[in-house]
Design a protein around this motif. Structure first.
Motif, mmCIF file in Angstrom:
data_model
loop_
_atom_site.group_PDB
_atom_site.id
_atom_site.type_symbol
_atom_site.label_atom_id
_atom_site.label_comp_id
_atom_site.label_asym_id
_atom_site.label_seq_id
_atom_site.Cartn_x
_atom_site.Cartn_y
_atom_site.Cartn_z
ATOM 1 N N VAL A 110 -20.695 16.519 17.106
ATOM 2 C CA VAL A 110 -21.356 16.377 15.811
ATOM 3 C C VAL A 110 -20.821 17.463 14.881
ATOM 4 N N THR A 111 -20.329 17.054 13.741
ATOM 5 C CA THR A 111 -19.819 18.010 12.764
ATOM 6 C C THR A 111 -20.620 17.906 11.473
ATOM 7 N N GLN A 112 -20.709 19.015 10.757
ATOM 8 C CA GLN A 112 -21.444 19.060 9.498
ATOM 9 C C GLN A 112 -20.574 19.701 8.425
ATOM 10 N N THR A 113 -20.677 19.159 7.238
ATOM 11 C CA THR A 113 -19.954 19.683 6.097
ATOM 12 C C THR A 113 -20.884 19.795 4.904
ATOM 13 N N PRO A 114 -20.938 20.906 4.169
ATOM 14 C CA PRO A 114 -20.246 22.173 4.422
ATOM 15 C C PRO A 114 -21.014 23.038 5.402
ATOM 16 N N LYS A 115 -20.506 24.200 5.723
ATOM 17 C CA LYS A 115 -21.205 25.160 6.583
ATOM 18 C C LYS A 115 -22.140 26.044 5.775
ATOM 19 N N PHE A 136 -26.585 18.456 18.726
ATOM 20 C CA PHE A 136 -26.731 19.022 17.399
ATOM 21 C C PHE A 136 -25.390 19.462 16.824
ATOM 22 N N GLY A 137 -25.303 19.382 15.507
ATOM 23 C CA GLY A 137 -24.184 19.971 14.792
ATOM 24 C C GLY A 137 -24.395 21.459 14.636
ATOM 25 N N PRO A 138 -23.414 22.158 14.047
ATOM 26 C CA PRO A 138 -23.474 23.617 13.949
ATOM 27 C C PRO A 138 -24.409 24.129 12.867
ATOM 28 N N GLY A 139 -24.890 23.252 11.992
ATOM 29 C CA GLY A 139 -25.811 23.670 10.946
ATOM 30 C C GLY A 139 -25.130 23.939 9.619
ATOM 31 N N THR A 140 -25.914 23.780 8.552
ATOM 32 C CA THR A 140 -25.486 24.124 7.186
ATOM 33 C C THR A 140 -26.524 25.060 6.602
ATOM 34 N N ARG A 141 -26.055 26.222 6.179
ATOM 35 C CA ARG A 141 -26.971 27.184 5.566
ATOM 36 C C ARG A 141 -26.951 26.969 4.066
ATOM 37 N N LEU A 142 -28.091 26.554 3.514
ATOM 38 C CA LEU A 142 -28.206 26.256 2.086
ATOM 39 C C LEU A 142 -29.152 27.246 1.423
ATOM 40 N N THR A 143 -28.674 27.820 0.333
ATOM 41 C CA THR A 143 -29.497 28.718 -0.479
ATOM 42 C C THR A 143 -29.633 28.123 -1.867
ATOM 43 N N VAL A 144 -30.871 28.006 -2.332
ATOM 44 C CA VAL A 144 -31.129 27.504 -3.686
ATOM 45 C C VAL A 144 -31.724 28.643 -4.513
ATOM 46 N N LEU A 145 -30.990 29.004 -5.562
ATOM 47 C CA LEU A 145 -31.420 30.145 -6.389
ATOM 48 C C LEU A 145 -32.298 29.700 -7.542
#
Lengths: 116, 113
Positions: B4-9, B104-113
């Motif tokens: 499982v791959t995720q884009t973006p990281k 599971f994929g490696p995850g995507t860390r998302l920050t919303v400012l």
């Protein structure tokens, strides 16, 4: 509603010793599955072990075993001969086994630290 | 075999911006899932899919949309990002609903400012 409780936010264990991570669950279903996942600091979720509610024997996978006590609704993970690489977050999860869309319900996790 | 791959990281968004997270699996799994992980909360299911062309709401679906146009891909969209959507997002897939071991994929860390 289904619920998973992990009461140990953090635990320490000496290298080469065994450790038990607690997990209790709440469900009215007769058929369900229980999982443990490991999440190292790198972030990925790694499947460790599975126990079905109708499985008569406790599941084992290498150094991991699941101490399943159905009447007590507990599914504790036992790690034998701890290694430094076992330091990670550990999550207990549950799923309805039949007639379900496959949703996993996760506990909040236990952070295990292995001391050299 | 990538699994499982995720884009973006990683991604940083401003409030109100939109984006799409892509999940791809090469295991021919029927079932796919999107979770979010917040500190001290474990993983919570956002949306899931039981097959190509199907989607369903999970535990925390508000503010997200998904699509599964191809069996191997599961897209998670944020139409108007909010700071409350700052989280780590995991995609997962499974072969069947009986044992339902999820990969599971490696995850995507998302920050919303």
């Amino acid at each position: 509603a289904q619920k998973i409780t992990q009461t140990q936010p953090g635990m320490f264990v000496q290298e080469k010793e065994a450790v038990t991570l607690d997990c209790t669950y709440d469900t009215s279903d007769q058929s369900y599955g229980l999982f443990w996942y490991k999440q190292p600091s790198s972030g990925e979720m790694i499947f460790l072990i599975y126990q079905g509610s109708y499985d008569e024997q406790n599941a084992t996978e290498g150094r991991y075993s699941l101490n399943f006590q159905k009447a007590r609704k507990s599914a504790n993970l036992v790690i034998s001969a701890s290694q430094l690489g076992d330091s990670a977050m550990y999550f207990c999860a549950m799923i309805k086994r039949w007639g379900s869309q496959g949703n996993l319900i996760f506990g909040k996790g236990t952070k295990l630290s292995v001391k050299p | 075999n990538a699994g499982v791959t995720q884009t973006p990281k990683f991604r940083v968004l401003k409030t109100g911006q939109s984006m799409t997270l892509l999940c791809a699996q090469d295991m021919n799994h029927e079932y796919m899932y999107w979770y979010r992980q917040d500190p001290g909360m474990g993983l919570r299911l956002i949306h899931y899919s039981v097959g190509e062309g199907t989607t369903a709401k999970g535990e925390v679906p508000d503010g997200y949309n998904v699509s599964r146009l191809k069996k191997q891909n599961f897209l998670l969209g944020l139409e108007s990002a909010a700071p409350s959507q700052t989280s780590v997002y995991f995609c997962a897939s499974s072969r069947d609903r009986v044992k339902n071991e999820q990969f599971f994929g490696p995850g995507t860390r998302l920050t919303v400012l």
